[in-house]
Design an enzyme around this catalytic site. Sequence first.
Site, PDB file in Angstrom:
ATOM      1  N   ARG A  74       0.876  -1.184   0.000  1.00 22.54           N
ATOM      2  CA  ARG A  74       0.000   0.000   0.000  1.00 22.54           C
ATOM      3  C   ARG A  74       0.905   1.222   0.000  1.00 22.54           C
ATOM      4  O   ARG A  74       1.695   1.401   0.931  1.00 22.54           O
ATOM      5  CB  ARG A  74      -0.896   0.008   1.237  1.00 22.54           C
ATOM      6  CG  ARG A  74      -1.488   1.392   1.505  1.00 22.54           C
ATOM      7  CD  ARG A  74      -2.557   1.382   2.562  1.00 22.54           C
ATOM      8  NE  ARG A  74      -3.740   0.686   2.087  1.00 22.54           N
ATOM      9  CZ  ARG A  74      -4.924   0.752   2.691  1.00 22.54           C
ATOM     10  NH1 ARG A  74      -5.077   1.492   3.767  1.00 22.54           N
ATOM     11  NH2 ARG A  74      -5.953   0.083   2.207  1.00 22.54           N
ATOM     12  N   HIS A 108      -7.567   0.682  -6.103  1.00 21.28           N
ATOM     13  CA  HIS A 108      -7.721  -0.182  -4.918  1.00 21.28           C
ATOM     14  C   HIS A 108      -8.408  -1.488  -5.363  1.00 21.28           C
ATOM     15  O   HIS A 108      -9.555  -1.753  -5.023  1.00 21.28           O
ATOM     16  CB  HIS A 108      -8.548   0.543  -3.854  1.00 21.28           C
ATOM     17  CG  HIS A 108      -8.439  -0.039  -2.481  1.00 21.28           C
ATOM     18  ND1 HIS A 108      -7.646  -1.137  -2.184  1.00 21.28           N
ATOM     19  CD2 HIS A 108      -9.025   0.316  -1.296  1.00 21.28           C
ATOM     20  CE1 HIS A 108      -7.755  -1.427  -0.903  1.00 21.28           C
ATOM     21  NE2 HIS A 108      -8.584  -0.558  -0.339  1.00 21.28           N
ATOM     22  N   GLN A 125     -10.100  -4.144  -2.829  1.00 18.98           N
ATOM     23  CA  GLN A 125     -11.379  -3.687  -2.283  1.00 18.98           C
ATOM     24  C   GLN A 125     -12.505  -3.932  -3.284  1.00 18.98           C
ATOM     25  O   GLN A 125     -13.569  -4.445  -2.927  1.00 18.98           O
ATOM     26  CB  GLN A 125     -11.286  -2.200  -1.938  1.00 18.98           C
ATOM     27  CG  GLN A 125     -12.570  -1.626  -1.373  1.00 18.98           C
ATOM     28  CD  GLN A 125     -12.913  -2.199  -0.007  1.00 18.98           C
ATOM     29  OE1 GLN A 125     -12.090  -2.174   0.896  1.00 18.98           O
ATOM     30  NE2 GLN A 125     -14.123  -2.711   0.159  1.00 18.98           N
ATOM     31  N   ASP A 168     -17.437   6.856  -0.809  1.00 23.92           N
ATOM     32  CA  ASP A 168     -16.118   6.784  -0.175  1.00 23.92           C
ATOM     33  C   ASP A 168     -15.825   8.165   0.421  1.00 23.92           C
ATOM     34  O   ASP A 168     -16.538   9.133   0.112  1.00 23.92           O
ATOM     35  CB  ASP A 168     -15.063   6.393  -1.235  1.00 23.92           C
ATOM     36  CG  ASP A 168     -13.659   6.233  -0.656  1.00 23.92           C
ATOM     37  OD1 ASP A 168     -13.524   6.043   0.578  1.00 23.92           O
ATOM     38  OD2 ASP A 168     -12.684   6.288  -1.435  1.00 23.92           O
ATOM     39  N   CYS A 190     -16.217   1.323   1.264  1.00 26.92           N
ATOM     40  CA  CYS A 190     -15.000   0.545   1.525  1.00 26.92           C
ATOM     41  C   CYS A 190     -14.542   0.670   2.971  1.00 26.92           C
ATOM     42  O   CYS A 190     -13.839  -0.199   3.468  1.00 26.92           O
ATOM     43  CB  CYS A 190     -13.892   0.982   0.573  1.00 26.92           C
ATOM     44  SG  CYS A 190     -13.573   2.766   0.595  1.00 26.92           S
ATOM     45  N   ARG A 208     -13.124  -8.967   2.662  1.00 29.93           N
ATOM     46  CA  ARG A 208     -11.726  -8.690   2.291  1.00 29.93           C
ATOM     47  C   ARG A 208     -10.868  -9.908   2.634  1.00 29.93           C
ATOM     48  O   ARG A 208      -9.982 -10.291   1.876  1.00 29.93           O
ATOM     49  CB  ARG A 208     -11.194  -7.464   3.052  1.00 29.93           C
ATOM     50  CG  ARG A 208     -11.796  -6.132   2.663  1.00 29.93           C
ATOM     51  CD  ARG A 208     -11.387  -5.685   1.283  1.00 29.93           C
ATOM     52  NE  ARG A 208      -9.956  -5.508   1.112  1.00 29.93           N
ATOM     53  CZ  ARG A 208      -9.259  -4.423   1.464  1.00 29.93           C
ATOM     54  NH1 ARG A 208      -9.890  -3.387   1.980  1.00 29.93           N
ATOM     55  NH2 ARG A 208      -7.955  -4.348   1.284  1.00 29.93           N
TER      56      ARG A 208
HETATM   57  N1   CP Z   1     -10.974  -0.342   2.921  1.00 30.06           N
HETATM   58  C1   CP Z   1      -9.684  -0.345   3.301  1.00 30.06           C
HETATM   59  O1   CP Z   1      -8.766  -0.579   2.507  1.00 30.06           O
HETATM   60  O2   CP Z   1      -9.504  -0.106   4.622  1.00 30.06           O
HETATM   61  P1   CP Z   1      -8.118   0.177   5.356  1.00 30.06           P
HETATM   62  O3   CP Z   1      -7.629   1.522   4.887  1.00 30.06           O
HETATM   63  O4   CP Z   1      -8.451   0.162   6.812  1.00 30.06           O
HETATM   64  O5   CP Z   1      -7.141  -0.900   4.982  1.00 30.06           O
HETATM   65  N1  NVA Z   2     -10.094   6.654  -1.093  1.00 31.33           N
HETATM   66  C1  NVA Z   2      -9.679   6.171   0.201  1.00 31.33           C
HETATM   67  C2  NVA Z   2      -9.882   4.692   0.305  1.00 31.33           C
HETATM   68  C3  NVA Z   2      -9.522   4.111   1.649  1.00 31.33           C
HETATM   69  C4  NVA Z   2      -9.691   2.627   1.706  1.00 31.33           C
HETATM   70  C5  NVA Z   2      -8.230   6.551   0.443  1.00 31.33           C
HETATM   71  O1  NVA Z   2      -7.421   6.390  -0.476  1.00 31.33           O
HETATM   72  O2  NVA Z   2      -7.918   7.020   1.537  1.00 31.33           O
END
Ligand code: CP
Ligand code: NVA
Length: 310
Positions: A108, A135, A138, A230, A270, A298
């Site tokens: 990530r 993502h 997700q 989101d 998400c 997930r």
């Molecule tokens: N939805 C998601 O990816 O959550 P986190 O940021 O907690 O990993």
């Molecule tokens: N759009 C959000 C998704 C988090 C899972 C971010 O990137 O923070």
Amino acid sequence: MAVNMKGKSLISINDLTLEEIYQIFDLSQSLKLKKLSDEPHPVLAGKTLGMIFSKPSTRTRISFQVGIYHLGGTGMYFGPNDLQLGKSENVSDTAKVLSRYLDGIMIRTFSHQDVIDLAKYGSIPVINGLTDLLHPCQVLTDLFTVLEKKRTLRGLKMAYLGDGNNMAHSLLHGCSKVGMDLTLATPSNYKPVAEIVNNAKENAKYMGSKIEILEDPVEAVKDADIIYTDVWASMGQESEAQERRNYFMKYQVNPELVKNAKDDYIFMHCLPAHRGDEVVNEVADSDNSVIFDEAENRLHVQKAVMALVM
Ligand code: CP
Ligand code: NVA
């Protein structure tokens, strides 16, 4: 039909064929049943997943860590200050070194190109756990969750409201690949990347479905089977939160807005949710909401991905 996916990276849903997507769903279902019936499934015994995080995480971190453990393997977490990566070592050297120790990498980070390069220079599968652009884990999970709830994907309409961000981009990839109609409503200055929209429109044309990009949230939600939202300010954009709130307020998912959807619509997010901004409690905690099923799934879907590619 079974497709050999060993060694394949998951950087974008657009890199997956429809057969591969359904294979992931089939295995997710089977692994979920094994977990529910306490049947051991150590198919990755002896294997190690490296988990690199440059941004915070609750779901991604814990579901990958628990998932690799259920599969008989080991997960190693590396936080923002743990590796030489980005400080005294470049992505390609890091990729080559990690490939000598690990069997897979989940990452990530901010830059999508870094994830592409990690896969390009390394020799082990790389799983994208979120970048500024996409993502995929997700959205694979979200589609699996819709399939569980609605028993089909084709012919449904999803309405996504809010920022044209990483979630919007992966939903464009995912929905268009499986033939689900997707209508996005975003403020004019927060639209998704045009290249991804065009690509989704081509996928949708092939599947006989529809992609629409609107600005009007009410029109977008009309007769929707699924309403998705989101956060308005993603990780790394915290300083813009107040400014964004002004643009996004009319995209809030609240009881008034959801009246325009089908009666049996499902609400998806998400998570993490900023309650009171993009969604209010009356919707997030309603019977239509499936947000915690998404979070649970997930685990099952990523276990399937790991089992197939590692
Ligand atoms: N939805 C998601 O990816 O959550 P986190 O940021 O907690 O990993
Ligand atoms: N759009 C959000 C998704 C988090 C899972 C971010 O990137 O923070």
